[in-house]
Design a protein around this motif. Structure first.
Motif, PDB file in Angstrom:
ATOM      1  N   ASN A  56     -10.882 105.367  42.016  1.00  0.00           N
ATOM      2  CA  ASN A  56     -10.639 103.960  41.565  1.00  0.00           C
ATOM      3  C   ASN A  56      -9.131 104.046  41.664  1.00  0.00           C
ATOM      4  OD1 ASN A  56     -10.697 101.558  40.857  1.00  0.00           O
ATOM      5  ND2 ASN A  56     -11.466 101.914  38.532  1.00  0.00           N
ATOM      6  N   ALA A  57      -8.860 102.775  42.573  1.00  0.00           N
ATOM      7  CA  ALA A  57      -7.259 102.474  42.605  1.00  0.00           C
ATOM      8  C   ALA A  57      -7.002 101.741  41.176  1.00  0.00           C
ATOM      9  CB  ALA A  57      -7.135 101.691  43.930  1.00  0.00           C
ATOM     10  N   ILE A  58      -5.982 102.186  40.483  1.00  0.00           N
ATOM     11  CA  ILE A  58      -5.419 101.832  39.407  1.00  0.00           C
ATOM     12  C   ILE A  58      -4.928 100.331  39.467  1.00  0.00           C
ATOM     13  CG2 ILE A  58      -4.245 102.052  37.118  1.00  0.00           C
ATOM     14  CD1 ILE A  58      -4.417 104.975  37.939  1.00  0.00           C
ATOM     15  N   SER A  59      -4.171 100.038  40.521  1.00  0.00           N
ATOM     16  CA  SER A  59      -3.559  98.619  40.649  1.00  0.00           C
ATOM     17  C   SER A  59      -4.245  97.648  41.314  1.00  0.00           C
ATOM     18  CB  SER A  59      -2.064  98.961  41.597  1.00  0.00           C
ATOM     19  OG  SER A  59      -2.660  99.491  42.701  1.00  0.00           O
ATOM     20  N   ASP A  60      -5.427  97.981  41.747  1.00  0.00           N
ATOM     21  CA  ASP A  60      -6.086  96.984  42.529  1.00  0.00           C
ATOM     22  C   ASP A  60      -7.813  97.036  42.006  1.00  0.00           C
ATOM     23  OD1 ASP A  60      -7.199  94.758  43.930  1.00  0.00           O
ATOM     24  OD2 ASP A  60      -6.774  95.682  45.964  1.00  0.00           O
ATOM     25  N   ILE A  61      -8.349  95.892  41.607  1.00  0.00           N
ATOM     26  CA  ILE A  61      -9.734  95.988  40.947  1.00  0.00           C
ATOM     27  C   ILE A  61     -10.526  95.149  41.962  1.00  0.00           C
ATOM     28  CG2 ILE A  61      -9.130  96.583  38.650  1.00  0.00           C
ATOM     29  CD1 ILE A  61      -9.555  93.622  37.955  1.00  0.00           C
ATOM     30  N   SER A  62      -9.919  94.780  42.950  1.00  0.00           N
ATOM     31  CA  SER A  62     -10.867  93.805  43.934  1.00  0.00           C
ATOM     32  C   SER A  62     -11.828  94.545  44.635  1.00  0.00           C
ATOM     33  CB  SER A  62      -9.961  93.243  45.096  1.00  0.00           C
ATOM     34  OG  SER A  62      -9.185  94.051  45.826  1.00  0.00           O
TER      35      SER A  62
END
Length: 644
Positions: free
Chosen positions: A465-471
């Motif tokens: 899971n990328a922390i800076s992007d939740i798209s």
């Protein structure tokens, strides 16, 4: 006769030889006549130190009593006298000098085998003739080791008179047998030192250590085991006494008197030698394998060099071919629409297209099979209850993976759904692992990526899971450098190090619509959406690893301009033919499918009344097929070479 009696000059003296004498002389005892009749000598036994003895002494061939002056007979033979010498007691021997032997005695020694006299044996006869004068018994002398002079001190002389027996009273008897006793000490040594099977000495350790059977016989362990194993289990017996025996009857012997060679050190050294020989053989085998691999690499290198030279020569000499794409088939998939993605099965030469179910009894979404050989629609496979967002095919395992907005991932094996994985979030993308054919990735809402194994689909292996992007994750591509993930607002390269993933942001601006990767050229194609001030873009990027540090480099090689507007999430793809390659993407503003040429290829545009949501290329019998999918129809193009 007393000890001071004189010995006549014709008497026989028996003197013991030295202990080192190797021979046993059988000397003839020559009978002689006496003046007055004496009784004959009784048979007696002479036994030496070596346990060799003579049973009887017989006197044969006595001469007539009237013939007093006749010569003594030469055919009378005495007994075996071991380690004894025969000398003539003449006047010289009486004086202490070394005397010469009697010629007749020498003749008898040189010719020991003579026929017996015709006269019968007379019982009770002595060593001398009954008519001869009384003669003393032989004197036994011993040789002095210091002076070498014959010792005159002998045993007491005894004379035995012969009895007058007539010839008609004589009885013939066979000659006495001389028996030699065997030495028991030698047999005991052989039995105690050697195995009776191999006749080799046994030891107190190792494979040939001393063992015994239940019957008590001793053997070497290795020999008796081989003996018993060579026989049937019912017929196994002792090699010595043939009594029944089994391998369980073997018992180790620890004896004091039995001689067992200490072979423990030899056994240890032999084991070390075996270990070293095994290591040597293993090393030689590895060396030979390395040599074979080295030769194979050299041959492969030569083949690659020759191929490279041929390609360079062909490129220099042959003119570049130009291509065009002609529409082969325009198929209607679904009247109601609902088509979204497609993929190609290189084994069955089939295209898999996602569509909405046409049967009201089974609402939902599935895939439609389309044959590329005859361009006909195939069977429909129902998979999801909500729209399908992505499908991908695994050639090594012949599996099809699909994901949908119903938060499930489905695995289809040979046209039959085999597994359903509940992921918990609506899914947008999927991809098979590049190295491990049994693992796959799914991406969904919130920028979540799950890694699964088909052998255990109940739970995921990793969660990324990328922390800076939740798209949402709109595209996933597994490469040899790592996992490429494309979200609506960012693009990442996930690098794995011992199952520990590290995200690296790619230097490309969004927002993004799709991502695809070409394994042959190691290039990635990113599709960016159009904004108010810019057109949509196609960014062609090159992935490579730096030599010094091993860092993954991501270089943008080319950028192609696209449509002015982007209302649909359309996908782009690579298209490759012999000697040329393109990137295909739909342009909504121009209502056409653009093929942007790479490496000097000419850019082409194909008319498309309906927008192409997804594009895919396929190889069929050496031909290149380009498939463009809209919401309800599938158009198939074929690459055709041209002269100009």
């Amino acid at each position: 006769m007393d000890e001071d009696a004189q010995v006549s000059s014709n008497s026989i003296i028996v003197v013991p030889e030295s202990p080192e004498s190797p021979s046993i002389l059988r000397s003839p005892i020559i009978g002689r006549q006496r003046q007055d009749s004496q009784p004959s000598v009784q048979p007696h036994i002479i036994q030496d130190e070596n346990a060799q003895f003579v049973d009887n002494i017989y006197n044969e061939g006595a001469s007539s009593s009237n013939n007093e002056t006749s010569n003594p007979p030469r055919d009378n033979y005495g007994i075996w006298l071991p380690n004894m010498g025969v000398y003539n007691d003449n006047s010289n021997s009486a004086q202490g000098n070394s005397s010469q032997p009697n010629p007749e005695s020498n003749q008898a020694i040189q010719d020991p085998v003579r026929p017996h006299s015709a006269e019968p044996w007379r019982p009770g006869g002595g060593l001398f003739d009954d008519n001869s004068s009384s003669a003393p018994a032989p004197i036994v002398h011993s040789e002095d080791s210091n002076t070498g002079v014959m010792n005159q001190e002998s045993n007491s002389l005894q004379s035995f008179p012969d009895a007058d027996i007539k010839k008609e009273d004589t009885i013939e008897e066979p000659p006495a047998k001389i028996r030699k006793l065997s030495s028991p000490k030698h047999n005991d040594e052989v039995d105690g030192e050697a195995c009776p099977i191999c006749l080799d000495s046994w030891g107190n350790s190792g494979d040939h250590r001393l063992v015994a059977l239940k019957c008590g016989h001793l053997f070497g362990a290795q020999c008796v085991e081989r003996w018993l194993k060579a026989q049937n289990s019912k017929d196994r017996s002792c090699p010595t006494c043939k009594s029944k025996a089994t391998l369980k009857d073997l018992r180790f012997i620890y004896a004091r008197r039995l001689v067992a060679a200490d072979t423990s050190q030899i056994t240890t050294l032999q084991k070390q030698i075996d270990i070293l020989q095994a290591e040597k053989s293993r090393t030689e085998l590895e060396l030979e394998k390395s040599r074979i691999a080295h030769r194979a690499c050299l041959l492969q290198l030569e083949v690659l060099r020759s191929t490279l030279m041929k390609n360079q020569v062909s490129k220099e000499q042959a003119p570049r071919r130009s291509w065009r794409f002609a529409l082969e088939k325009n198929l209607e998939i679904c009247k109601d629409g609902g088509c979204r993605v497609l993929t190609y099965n290189c084994r069955t030469y089939e295209l898999y297209v996602s569509q909405k179910s046409t049967v009201n009894l089974f609402p939902g979404f599935g895939i439609r099979k389309i044959s590329c050989t005859d361009n006909k629609l195939g069977e429909f496979v129902h998979l999801h209850s909500k729209p399908i967002r992505d499908i991908t095919y695994s050639q090594p395992r012949d599996l099809l993976l699909s994901v949908g907005l119903d938060s499930t991932a489905r695995i289809v094996e040979r046209g039959i759904p085999s597994a359903t994985i509940q992921c918990g979030v609506p899914l947008w993308s999927c991809s098979w692992d590049y190295l491990r054919s049994n693992e796959f990735y799914v991406g969904g809402v919130g920028g979540v990526i799950h890694q699964y194994d088909v052998r255990n689909p109940g739970s995921y292996i990793q969660r990324l899971n990328a922390i800076s992007d939740i798209s949402p994750v709109v595209s996933l591509c597994s490469t040899e450098y790592g996992l490429l993930s494309c979200q609506l607002n960012s693009c990442w390269l996930w690098v794995s190090n011992m199952r520990q993933w590290e995200p690296r942001s790619l230097p490309v601006d969004g927002p993004f619509m799709s991502l695809c990767y070409d394994n042959e050229s190691h290039r990635a194609l990113l599709s960016s959406r159009a904004s108010a001030n810019e057109r949509s873009r196609l960014s062609l990027c090159k992935l490579k690893a730096s030599v010094p540090s091993g860092e993954i480099l991501f270089d943008v090689e080319q950028t192609f301009a696209g449509s002015v507007r982007s209302t649909l999430m359309s996908r782009s793809s690579f298209v490759r033919v012999s000697g040329a390659s393109w990137v295909a993407a739909h342009s909504e503003s121009e209502s056409s499918l653009y093929l942007h040429g790479l490496d000097g290829a000419r850019t082409m545009s194909l008319p498309a009344a309906e927008p192409a949501i997804d594009v895919c290329s396929a190889q069929l019998n050496g031909d290149t097929i380009l498939a463009a999918l809209s919401e309800s129809r599938l158009r198939l193009y074929k690459a055709i070479p041209t002269n100009s």
